[in-house]
Design an enzyme around this catalytic site. Structure first.
Site, PDB file in Angstrom:
ATOM      1  N   ASP A  36       8.706  45.414  34.011  1.00 31.68           N
ATOM      2  CA  ASP A  36       8.853  46.713  34.569  1.00 31.68           C
ATOM      3  C   ASP A  36       9.219  46.793  36.016  1.00 31.68           C
ATOM      4  O   ASP A  36       8.782  47.596  36.695  1.00 31.68           O
ATOM      5  CB  ASP A  36       7.198  46.491  35.157  1.00 31.68           C
ATOM      6  N   GLU A 212       2.312  53.784  27.177  1.00 32.10           N
ATOM      7  CA  GLU A 212       2.770  53.368  28.525  1.00 32.10           C
ATOM      8  C   GLU A 212       3.638  52.957  29.339  1.00 32.10           C
ATOM      9  O   GLU A 212       5.076  54.087  28.661  1.00 32.10           O
ATOM     10  CB  GLU A 212       2.610  52.071  28.382  1.00 32.10           C
ATOM     11  N   HIS A 276       9.712  50.053  30.160  1.00 32.79           N
ATOM     12  CA  HIS A 276       9.299  50.078  31.059  1.00 32.79           C
ATOM     13  C   HIS A 276      10.561  49.860  31.782  1.00 32.79           C
ATOM     14  O   HIS A 276      10.192  49.380  33.024  1.00 32.79           O
ATOM     15  CB  HIS A 276       8.435  48.662  31.376  1.00 32.79           C
ATOM     16  N   ARG A 310      11.673  38.149  30.747  1.00 33.41           N
ATOM     17  CA  ARG A 310      11.899  39.725  30.730  1.00 33.41           C
ATOM     18  C   ARG A 310      12.381  39.672  32.405  1.00 33.41           C
ATOM     19  O   ARG A 310      12.222  39.215  33.457  1.00 33.41           O
ATOM     20  CB  ARG A 310      10.589  40.338  30.727  1.00 33.41           C
ATOM     21  N   TRP A 353      36.581  55.196  15.314  1.00 34.24           N
ATOM     22  CA  TRP A 353      35.889  55.879  14.150  1.00 34.24           C
ATOM     23  C   TRP A 353      36.422  54.884  12.642  1.00 34.24           C
ATOM     24  O   TRP A 353      37.276  54.930  12.701  1.00 34.24           O
ATOM     25  CB  TRP A 353      35.971  57.282  13.534  1.00 34.24           C
ATOM     26  N   ASP A 368      30.377  53.982  20.353  1.00 42.44           N
ATOM     27  CA  ASP A 368      31.410  54.108  19.928  1.00 42.44           C
ATOM     28  C   ASP A 368      32.777  54.933  21.209  1.00 42.44           C
ATOM     29  O   ASP A 368      33.303  54.142  20.443  1.00 42.44           O
ATOM     30  CB  ASP A 368      31.482  55.018  18.585  1.00 42.44           C
ATOM     31  N   GLU A 447      47.971  64.693  18.049  1.00 41.75           N
ATOM     32  CA  GLU A 447      46.844  64.739  17.302  1.00 41.75           C
ATOM     33  C   GLU A 447      45.188  64.126  16.915  1.00 41.75           C
ATOM     34  O   GLU A 447      44.596  63.391  16.112  1.00 41.75           O
ATOM     35  CB  GLU A 447      47.407  65.135  15.764  1.00 41.75           C
TER      36      GLU A 447
END
Length: 469
Positions: A36, A212, A276, A310, A353, A368, A447
């Site tokens: 958080d 939240e 969060h 975390r 691509w 990408d 090009e």
């Protein structure tokens, strides 16, 4: 018009402006075992950082003059949970704000005799440096109900200060909704709160029905409020609400809600359950920065709230042509990626691509067109460009065409994927990439496709120049 066309008629290539938001890079994670996260840049030149600690027993602060510096900055405990009664358990999600000359910390806490009686509280600090400030408890933020409530954040739009938070409606069978109200002072709301968002989409209701952790970023006359949804495991993700800054923010009708998550986990980059979040700005003030937590693994044993791993992470926020934010994916650990825009065309970025490298506008998905500039695979002072969404894949030349391919570990691949980073051939504020194994040949577009070619004319040099963003 004629003046604008004159350089083109004279044979000089068109020139895009140097980007308003140049590249900023950080190395993730910023802090281990800190959930958080909230980072704010203050007028004193310091970043202030607070977050939930896994022991859920105290509020901590760090400060540094750079975001990266927060990683090693000493940590100060400014407040500790009560030994008994309210504010005696589950100290969660602190945020620090500077309002009218004083510091305020918003946080959630349970009671020692009822750890799930989660409510919102406020600390007030006096003194220039909040790490050494004197802190007093301003008490609970009272809302329309005495129910589970948390994740208070505050922001100002058109001179009006608001409080947004998450709370359980006792009459509804879900966990928490997002609410908004005006503030009478930094610890008191006024008027009738409005419910902005309720978890109704499938991606908001995995494990628990949760909205939240609201956080606000503003740009171009719009207010964007991100929020977290679903359980705090790998399903955790961000949604977003959008409103015009000139609208009545206390009307649910003023807000539109994203139909899909705007930021979710990525198996490709080994980042799971991002959420969060908060927002801060880069050191030069020119970029918005997303601050969030996640985990580096998907599977968790037991209750996710008991898993301490975390960690705090950051990455640049990009803005689409329509003025909305694009958060991309949670990028891999290590240095954050950049984008490369064309010297000629400000809206065209290097992208892959179908594994071919080209320049293109309106790139989707964002990742990408994001590449990590890492130490060259050959060493020798070179760099290599690693794909953000295909880690282990690099831009390399093959038959002098530039492709995105997986590193096969060979010396030949390393040589083809290594470049000397040079000052931009057409503008020293830009960058050009000279082939490691074919000196004199540069990555350039023709090009709209990228190739490795020699350069001799002004147009050649322009085609081989890019700006980092």
């Amino acid at each position: 018009m004629l003046v604008a066309l004159a350089p083109c008629l004279a044979g000089a290539p068109a020139h895009a402006a140097v980007p308003d938001s140049p590249a900023v890079t950080y190395t993730n994670p910023i802090a281990e075992k800190r959930a958080d996260p909230h980072i704010v840049k203050h007028t004193d030149g310091y970043y202030y950082f607070t977050a939930t600690v896994p022991e859920y027993d105290r509020i901590v602060l760090r400060r540094a003059t750079t975001i990266q510096g927060l990683r090693t900055a000493p940590e100060t405990t400014i407040w500790t949970k009560h030994a008994s009664g309210v504010m005696g358990a589950h100290i969660w999600a602190p945020e620090i704000h500077f309002i009218d000359g004083k510091w305020y910390v918003y946080f959630a806490a349970g009671a020692s005799n009822d750890v799930w009686a989660i409510r919102m509280y406020v600390l007030e600090g006096t003194g220039a440096n909040p790490l050494t400030a004197g802190w007093t408890e301003k008490g609970q933020i009272r809302t329309q109900w005495e129910s589970f409530s948390l994740d208070a954040t505050t922001f100002v739009v058109n001179g009006v200060r608001y409080l947004a938070w998450a709370q359980r409606d006792p009459a509804v069978n879900n966990n928490t909704d997002i609410y908004l109200a005006r503030m009478a002072n930094p610890w008191t709301i006024t008027g009738t709160p409005v419910m902005l968002s309720r978890p109704t989409h499938s991606w908001e209701t995995v494990g628990y029905k949760v909205n939240e952790g609201p956080a606000v970023v503003q740009r171009g006359g719009k207010v964007f409020m991100t929020y977290s949804a679903s359980a705090t495991d790998s399903n955790y993700c961000l949604g977003m609400l959008t409103a015009s800054a000139s609208a009545n923010l206390l009307s649910q009708a003023s807000w539109s809600k994203s139909p899909t998550p705007v930021f979710a986990g990525s198996a490709a980059t080994s980042q799971y359950g991002p959420g969060h979040n908060s927002f801060t700005v880069s050191e030069d003030g020119k970029s918005d920065v997303l601050v969030y937590h996640d985990r580096s693994y998907k599977d968790i044993s037991g209750d996710p709230l008991n898993d301490p791993n975390r960690r705090t992470r950051v990455q640049k926020v990009y803005w689409k042509a329509d003025g909305t934010p694009d958060f991309g994916i949670p990028v891999a650990d290590g240095v954050t990626p950049q984008r490369l825009s064309s010297y000629h065309f400000a809206d065209r970025f290097v992208r892959h691509w179908e594994y071919r490298a080209r320049i293109e506008a309106g790139v989707s998905p964002l990742a990408d067109s994001q590449f990590r500039v890492v130490g060259g695979l050959t060493g020798s002072g070179t760099v290599s460009l690693e794909s953000a969404n295909f880690p282990g894949y690099y831009l390399r030349h093959r038959n002098f065409e530039v492709w995105l391919e997986r590193n096969d570990g060979s010396a030949g691949f390393a040589s083809d994927a290594a470049f000397h980073r040079r000052a931009g051939l057409a503008d020293s504020a830009g960058v050009s990439f000279e082939s490691y194994n074919y000196p004199g040949r540069y990555v350039r577009h023709g090009e709209y496709l990228l190739n490795v070619q020699t350069v001799s004319t002004a147009t050649d040099r322009a085609d081989a120049t890019f700006y980092t963003q």
